[in-house]
Scaffold this motif. Structure first.
Motif, PDB file in Angstrom:
ATOM      1  N   LEU A 111      55.900  63.982  33.762  1.00  0.00           N
ATOM      2  CA  LEU A 111      55.611  62.693  34.588  1.00  0.00           C
ATOM      3  C   LEU A 111      54.110  62.818  34.999  1.00  0.00           C
ATOM      4  N   ASP A 112      53.755  64.054  35.031  1.00  0.00           N
ATOM      5  CA  ASP A 112      52.208  64.042  35.215  1.00  0.00           C
ATOM      6  C   ASP A 112      51.432  63.516  34.181  1.00  0.00           C
ATOM      7  N   VAL A 113      51.591  63.656  33.133  1.00  0.00           N
ATOM      8  CA  VAL A 113      50.887  63.429  31.790  1.00  0.00           C
ATOM      9  C   VAL A 113      51.250  61.720  31.825  1.00  0.00           C
ATOM     10  N   TRP A 114      52.505  61.348  31.979  1.00  0.00           N
ATOM     11  CA  TRP A 114      53.024  59.939  31.830  1.00  0.00           C
ATOM     12  C   TRP A 114      52.287  59.189  32.715  1.00  0.00           C
ATOM     13  N   VAL A 115      52.178  59.285  34.138  1.00  0.00           N
ATOM     14  CA  VAL A 115      51.414  58.426  34.892  1.00  0.00           C
ATOM     15  C   VAL A 115      50.172  58.237  34.678  1.00  0.00           C
ATOM     16  N   ASN A 116      49.394  59.312  34.068  1.00  0.00           N
ATOM     17  CA  ASN A 116      48.052  58.972  33.648  1.00  0.00           C
ATOM     18  C   ASN A 116      47.914  58.211  32.393  1.00  0.00           C
ATOM     19  N   VAL A 117      48.566  58.450  31.355  1.00  0.00           N
ATOM     20  CA  VAL A 117      48.797  57.534  30.154  1.00  0.00           C
ATOM     21  C   VAL A 117      48.953  56.161  30.578  1.00  0.00           C
ATOM     22  N   GLN A 118      49.962  56.012  31.401  1.00  0.00           N
ATOM     23  CA  GLN A 118      50.303  54.619  32.033  1.00  0.00           C
ATOM     24  C   GLN A 118      48.952  53.800  32.556  1.00  0.00           C
ATOM     25  N   ARG A 119      48.388  54.639  33.756  1.00  0.00           N
ATOM     26  CA  ARG A 119      47.399  54.133  34.357  1.00  0.00           C
ATOM     27  C   ARG A 119      46.121  53.746  33.175  1.00  0.00           C
ATOM     28  N   LYS A 120      45.966  54.571  32.305  1.00  0.00           N
ATOM     29  CA  LYS A 120      44.691  54.495  31.235  1.00  0.00           C
ATOM     30  C   LYS A 120      45.065  53.136  30.380  1.00  0.00           C
ATOM     31  N   TRP A 121      46.471  53.275  29.891  1.00  0.00           N
ATOM     32  CA  TRP A 121      46.621  52.138  29.011  1.00  0.00           C
ATOM     33  C   TRP A 121      46.662  50.797  29.683  1.00  0.00           C
ATOM     34  N   VAL A 122      47.240  50.697  30.949  1.00  0.00           N
ATOM     35  CA  VAL A 122      46.791  49.352  31.760  1.00  0.00           C
ATOM     36  C   VAL A 122      45.429  48.930  31.665  1.00  0.00           C
ATOM     37  N   TYR A 123      44.496  49.777  31.759  1.00  0.00           N
ATOM     38  CA  TYR A 123      43.138  49.632  32.230  1.00  0.00           C
ATOM     39  C   TYR A 123      42.541  49.101  30.744  1.00  0.00           C
ATOM     40  N   LEU A 124      42.778  49.991  29.708  1.00  0.00           N
ATOM     41  CA  LEU A 124      42.039  49.670  28.564  1.00  0.00           C
ATOM     42  C   LEU A 124      42.862  48.456  27.588  1.00  0.00           C
ATOM     43  N   GLU A 125      44.116  48.243  27.904  1.00  0.00           N
ATOM     44  CA  GLU A 125      44.804  47.164  27.526  1.00  0.00           C
ATOM     45  C   GLU A 125      44.130  45.632  27.832  1.00  0.00           C
ATOM     46  N   GLY A 126      43.719  45.666  29.245  1.00  0.00           N
ATOM     47  CA  GLY A 126      42.963  44.499  29.555  1.00  0.00           C
ATOM     48  C   GLY A 126      41.705  44.367  29.033  1.00  0.00           C
ATOM     49  N   ILE A 127      41.010  45.337  28.523  1.00  0.00           N
ATOM     50  CA  ILE A 127      39.664  45.374  27.909  1.00  0.00           C
ATOM     51  C   ILE A 127      39.902  45.074  26.495  1.00  0.00           C
ATOM     52  N   PHE A 128      40.645  45.890  25.572  1.00  0.00           N
ATOM     53  CA  PHE A 128      40.862  45.894  24.276  1.00  0.00           C
ATOM     54  C   PHE A 128      41.514  44.496  23.698  1.00  0.00           C
ATOM     55  N   LEU A 129      42.591  44.207  24.323  1.00  0.00           N
ATOM     56  CA  LEU A 129      43.526  42.990  23.962  1.00  0.00           C
ATOM     57  C   LEU A 129      43.224  41.893  24.845  1.00  0.00           C
ATOM     58  N   GLY A 130      42.215  41.829  25.730  1.00  0.00           N
ATOM     59  CA  GLY A 130      41.902  40.822  26.313  1.00  0.00           C
ATOM     60  C   GLY A 130      40.506  40.081  26.251  1.00  0.00           C
ATOM     61  N   SER A 131      39.773  40.816  25.229  1.00  0.00           N
ATOM     62  CA  SER A 131      38.266  40.598  24.861  1.00  0.00           C
ATOM     63  C   SER A 131      38.011  40.574  23.332  1.00  0.00           C
ATOM     64  N   SER A 132      37.836  39.446  22.759  1.00  0.00           N
ATOM     65  CA  SER A 132      37.449  39.365  21.326  1.00  0.00           C
ATOM     66  C   SER A 132      36.276  40.207  21.024  1.00  0.00           C
ATOM     67  N   ASP A 133      35.359  39.937  22.134  1.00  0.00           N
ATOM     68  CA  ASP A 133      33.959  40.474  21.689  1.00  0.00           C
ATOM     69  C   ASP A 133      33.954  42.217  21.732  1.00  0.00           C
ATOM     70  N   ILE A 134      34.920  42.805  22.538  1.00  0.00           N
ATOM     71  CA  ILE A 134      35.010  44.255  22.552  1.00  0.00           C
ATOM     72  C   ILE A 134      35.641  44.676  20.928  1.00  0.00           C
ATOM     73  N   ALA A 135      36.833  43.850  20.605  1.00  0.00           N
ATOM     74  CA  ALA A 135      37.184  44.006  19.143  1.00  0.00           C
ATOM     75  C   ALA A 135      36.197  44.021  17.842  1.00  0.00           C
ATOM     76  N   GLN A 136      35.102  43.105  18.124  1.00  0.00           N
ATOM     77  CA  GLN A 136      33.772  43.307  17.151  1.00  0.00           C
ATOM     78  C   GLN A 136      32.828  44.183  17.412  1.00  0.00           C
ATOM     79  N   GLN A 137      32.767  44.455  18.883  1.00  0.00           N
ATOM     80  CA  GLN A 137      31.596  45.575  19.116  1.00  0.00           C
ATOM     81  C   GLN A 137      32.284  46.944  18.594  1.00  0.00           C
ATOM     82  N   LEU A 138      33.571  47.207  19.236  1.00  0.00           N
ATOM     83  CA  LEU A 138      34.304  48.354  18.865  1.00  0.00           C
ATOM     84  C   LEU A 138      35.342  48.485  17.895  1.00  0.00           C
TER      85      LEU A 138
END
Length: 200
Positions: free
Chosen positions: A85-112
Motif C-alpha cells: 500500500l505504501d507503493v500503491w498510494v504513491n503510484v496513484q498520486r503520481k498517475w493522477v498528476y501526470l494523467e492530467g498533463i499527458f492526456l489533457g494536453s496535446s502540446d505535451i504529446a508533441q514536445q515529449l
C-alpha cells in the motif's frame, strides 16, 4: 484459570485483527468515468500500524507460544500489506498528476513524444489494475492473491518518476527561454503551454 484467562486475551486480540482484515474492502471513488481510485489510505495505514503494534505486544506475552504460528502468519500478511500500500498510494498520486498533463494536453504529446508513449503504456497497466481491484474489492484478496503486485507497482512508480523528471527538465528549458515562468508553478505553466494557441 490464570493461564486460560491470559490465553483468552491473546485469542481475542488476534481474532479482532483476523475478522477486520478478512472483511475489509477498498473504498473506491470514480475518477472521470475512466476508472475507480482508492481512497481512505490514511485510515488503512493507521489500522495496519496499530495492528502490527498489537502483534509486537503479543510477542512479549508469556502465552505467546500457544499462538505463535498464527501471530507470525498475520504479522507477515500485515507487513506485506503495508509495503504494498505504501507503493500503491504513491503510484496513484503520481498517475493522477501526470494523467492530467499527458492526456489533457496535446502540446505535451508533441514536445515529449517518448514520455507520452511511456505514459500511455503505464496508463493502460494502471487502469487495468484498478479495474481488477474494483472487481475483487477485498483488501487482502487483492494484495496477497495478485501475482507480483508489489513488484509491478514499484516498476510503475519508477517509470512515473523518470517521466516526471523528464517533464521537469522540459519545464526548466521553457523557463530559461522566458524567465517570468520561474514565478509560475509546474501545473500552471503546463496549463499556459497547453493553451499556447489561445493567446488571451
Amino acid at each position: 484459570v490464570n493461564l486460560a484467562q491470559g490465553e483468552l486475551v491473546l485469542d481475542n486480540m488476534i481474532k479482532k485483527i483476523k475478522d477486520f482484515w478478512n472483511a475489509e474492502e477498498f473504498q473506491l471513488s470514480n475518477y472521470q468515468q475512466k476508472c475507480m481510485l482508492i481512497r481512505g489510505w490514511d485510515e488503512m495505514m493507521t489500522k495496519i500500524e496499530d495492528d502490527l503494534a498489537q502483534i509486537t505486544s503479543m510477542k512479549l506475552s508469556q502465552h505467546f507460544k500457544t499462538f505463535e504460528e498464527d501471530v507470525k502468519s498475520w504479522n507477515d500478511k500485515l507487513v506485506t500489506l503495508q509495503a504494498t500500500l505504501d507503493v500503491w498510494v504513491n503510484v496513484q498520486r503520481k498517475w493522477v498528476y501526470l494523467e492530467g498533463i499527458f492526456l489533457g494536453s496535446s502540446d505535451i504529446a508533441q514536445q515529449l513524444p517518448n514520455e507520452y508513449a511511456k505514459f500511455k503504456s503505464i496508463d493502460n497497466d494502471f487502469v487495468s489494475l484498478m479495474k481488477k481491484t474494483a472487481n475483487k474489492l477485498k483488501v487482502l484478496d487483492v494484495v496477497l492473491n495478485t501475482p507480483n503486485l508489489q513488484k509491478s507497482l514499484q516498476l510503475l512508480y519508477d517509470s512515473l518518476e523518470k517521466i516526471q523528471k523528464k517533464l521537469s527538465e522540459y519545464l526548466e528549458t521553457q523557463r530559461q527561454l522566458f524567465s517570468r515562468f520561474y514565478f509560475v508553478g509546474d501545473e500552471d505553466l503546463l496549463e499556459i503551454m497547453g493553451n499556447s494557441k489561445e493567446v488571451t
